[in-house]
Write an enzyme that holds these catalytic residues in place. Structure first.
Site, PDB file in Angstrom:
ATOM      1  N   TRP A  96       0.830  -1.213   0.000  1.00  0.00           N
ATOM      2  CA  TRP A  96       0.000   0.000   0.000  1.00  0.00           C
ATOM      3  C   TRP A  96       0.861   1.258   0.000  1.00  0.00           C
ATOM      4  O   TRP A  96       0.517   2.250  -0.633  1.00  0.00           O
ATOM      5  CB  TRP A  96      -0.919  -0.048   1.215  1.00  0.00           C
ATOM      6  CG  TRP A  96      -1.752   1.164   1.464  1.00  0.00           C
ATOM      7  CD1 TRP A  96      -2.837   1.580   0.745  1.00  0.00           C
ATOM      8  CD2 TRP A  96      -1.594   2.114   2.525  1.00  0.00           C
ATOM      9  NE1 TRP A  96      -3.368   2.730   1.294  1.00  0.00           N
ATOM     10  CE2 TRP A  96      -2.625   3.078   2.389  1.00  0.00           C
ATOM     11  CE3 TRP A  96      -0.698   2.240   3.592  1.00  0.00           C
ATOM     12  CZ2 TRP A  96      -2.771   4.147   3.269  1.00  0.00           C
ATOM     13  CZ3 TRP A  96      -0.847   3.303   4.465  1.00  0.00           C
ATOM     14  CH2 TRP A  96      -1.862   4.236   4.304  1.00  0.00           C
ATOM     15  N   HIS A  97       1.999   1.221   0.685  1.00  0.00           N
ATOM     16  CA  HIS A  97       2.879   2.386   0.722  1.00  0.00           C
ATOM     17  C   HIS A  97       3.596   2.591  -0.613  1.00  0.00           C
ATOM     18  O   HIS A  97       3.918   3.726  -0.971  1.00  0.00           O
ATOM     19  CB  HIS A  97       3.928   2.229   1.836  1.00  0.00           C
ATOM     20  CG  HIS A  97       3.430   2.623   3.187  1.00  0.00           C
ATOM     21  ND1 HIS A  97       2.748   1.757   4.011  1.00  0.00           N
ATOM     22  CD2 HIS A  97       3.496   3.807   3.858  1.00  0.00           C
ATOM     23  CE1 HIS A  97       2.431   2.398   5.139  1.00  0.00           C
ATOM     24  NE2 HIS A  97       2.869   3.625   5.066  1.00  0.00           N
ATOM     25  N   GLY A  98       3.876   1.524  -1.346  1.00  0.00           N
ATOM     26  CA  GLY A  98       4.553   1.677  -2.629  1.00  0.00           C
ATOM     27  C   GLY A  98       5.531   0.557  -2.893  1.00  0.00           C
ATOM     28  O   GLY A  98       5.482  -0.504  -2.257  1.00  0.00           O
TER      29      GLY A  98
END
Length: 396
Positions: free
Chosen positions: A255-257
């Site tokens: 989700w963060h990358g």
């Protein structure tokens, strides 16, 4: 999530390591809201006996929202850019003026206090922002004494956190000013405004273990991960598993990358949480009543606090510097010490007879009952801290 991933990959390809402005942050919030809404709608069609309290509280039993109501939930301005995220059920109750929002005091003063705190945090970050993790990845840093390296990692992590403190507190202030942050009254009749609090600063900075740090950091994201991932991957006996813990950290990283630093931090974080539970289960009962060593509890607490805070500075270093080589260079410059300790704890726990020996020590100290209570409390409290639901024991 797929759209967010494509955008993230494009940004990372075109502007590697450029975090001056992260335009994907609002999309991250949308992913939380949309997936939370989907699971809440699914839970609304499930038997209530199969749901734990957090699922019951967020399940959607009423009519499907209109396009306008749904758009208001997704694009709510107070939490649009950096959160906090919230459940659709809470948003609907707020906009309809249902309890606890039927009547509430003026939000101006509490909002102003939160705004001032957020602004103060950003000022601290700007003034002391020169103390970064970047230096910790250099060969010059490796030449410093071990004590200096340890203290600097803690300082760099401490300063880096103020950027997040500031952003989240400003967003929280906007939610409080709208009235959405109202959370009813406490036992003394005082109004509380922490419904959408996303960071408990003192909870993070005074935490004595890594799990408590996570519970007080990015609080609404933790709830989202618990609601959409962790609860869905529980063991058949309803207890937390290593796989569920690691999967939750992996989804958080995704989700963060896609920067390698995110995965280094979150995978290590999952390992630290699991090893920390084991170590705490072994050691803490030795220093609580009725153990004869209970008088040393303040010493245990102090050592635990120092260990937790330095572990935090160590674990999040790759998250801040983003790169694989930079993150590993920082860890290498302090000898991968936390990784070594985690591996040692996990291996020790697998040695035949160790668990029995620890239990024997607890029995001789008269704290076996304390261990049982701690274990039960841990099983109940990982997901919901409010007791049984419809007679079902909460074992998350």
């Amino acid at each position: 999530m797929a759209h967010l991933s494509v955008v993230r990959l494009a940004k990372q390809w075109l502007h590697p390591l450029d975090m001056a402005f992260d335009f994907t942050a609002p999309q991250m919030v949308m992913v939380m809201k949309l997936s939370s809404f989907a699971w809440s709608y699914v839970d609304g069609g499930r038997s209530k006996e199969k749901l734990v309290k957090s699922q019951l509280d967020s399940a959607i039993y009423d009519a499907f929202p209109s396009p306008l109501e749904f758009a208001g939930y997704v694009f709510f301005p107070g939490g649009f850019f950096v959160g906090p995220a919230f459940t659709f059920v809470d948003y609907r109750r707020f906009t309809r003026g249902e309890a606890p929002w039927k009547t509430f005091p003026s939000p101006v003063k509490p909002a102003l206090r939160v705004f001032v705190l957020g602004l103060g945090c950003l000022i601290v970050y700007v003034v002391f922002g020169k103390y970064t993790y970047a230096w910790a990845a250099t060969p010059e840093f490796a030449k410093m004494s071990l004590v200096t390296r340890i203290m600097y990692l803690h300082l760099a992590g401490f300063i880096a956190r103020f950027k997040f403190f500031g952003a989240w507190k400003l967003a929280e202030g906007a939610c409080v000013l709208s009235g959405f942050g109202f959370n009813g009254y406490d036992a003394t009749g005082k109004a509380t405004w922490d419904r959408l609090t996303n960071i408990n600063i003192l909870g993070v900075e005074l935490a004595q273990n890594f799990k408590t740090i996570l519970d007080n950091w990015n609080i609404n994201t933790q709830r989202w991960l618990r609601h959409t991932v962790f609860l869905r991957l529980m063991g058949s006996d309803g207890k937390p598993t290593f796989a569920a813990t690691m999967a939750t950290f992996a989804v958080s990283a995704w989700w963060h990358g896609f920067y390698a630093g995110y995965y280094l931090t979150f995978i290590t974080g999952g390992m630290v949480v699991h090893a920390g539970r084991t170590l705490r289960r072994w050691l803490r009962p030795v220093f609580v009543e009725p153990s004869p060593y209970a008088r040393f509890k303040p010493v245990y607490d102090a050592v635990s606090w120092v260990a937790a805070q330095w572990t935090l500075g160590y674990v999040v270093a790759p998250f801040v510097v983003l790169g694989w080589h930079e993150g590993l260079a920082i860890w290498k410059n302090v000898g991968f010490v936390i990784h070594m300790l985690v591996v040692a704890i996990e291996l020790l726990a697998l040695v035949p007879g160790v668990s029995g020996w620890v239990k024997g020590v607890h029995r001789r100290l008269g704290v076996a009952a304390v261990v049982g209570a701690e274990k039960k409390r841990s099983e109940v409290g990982v997901v919901d801290k409010d007791g049984p639901v419809n007679g079902r024991k909460l074992r998350e």
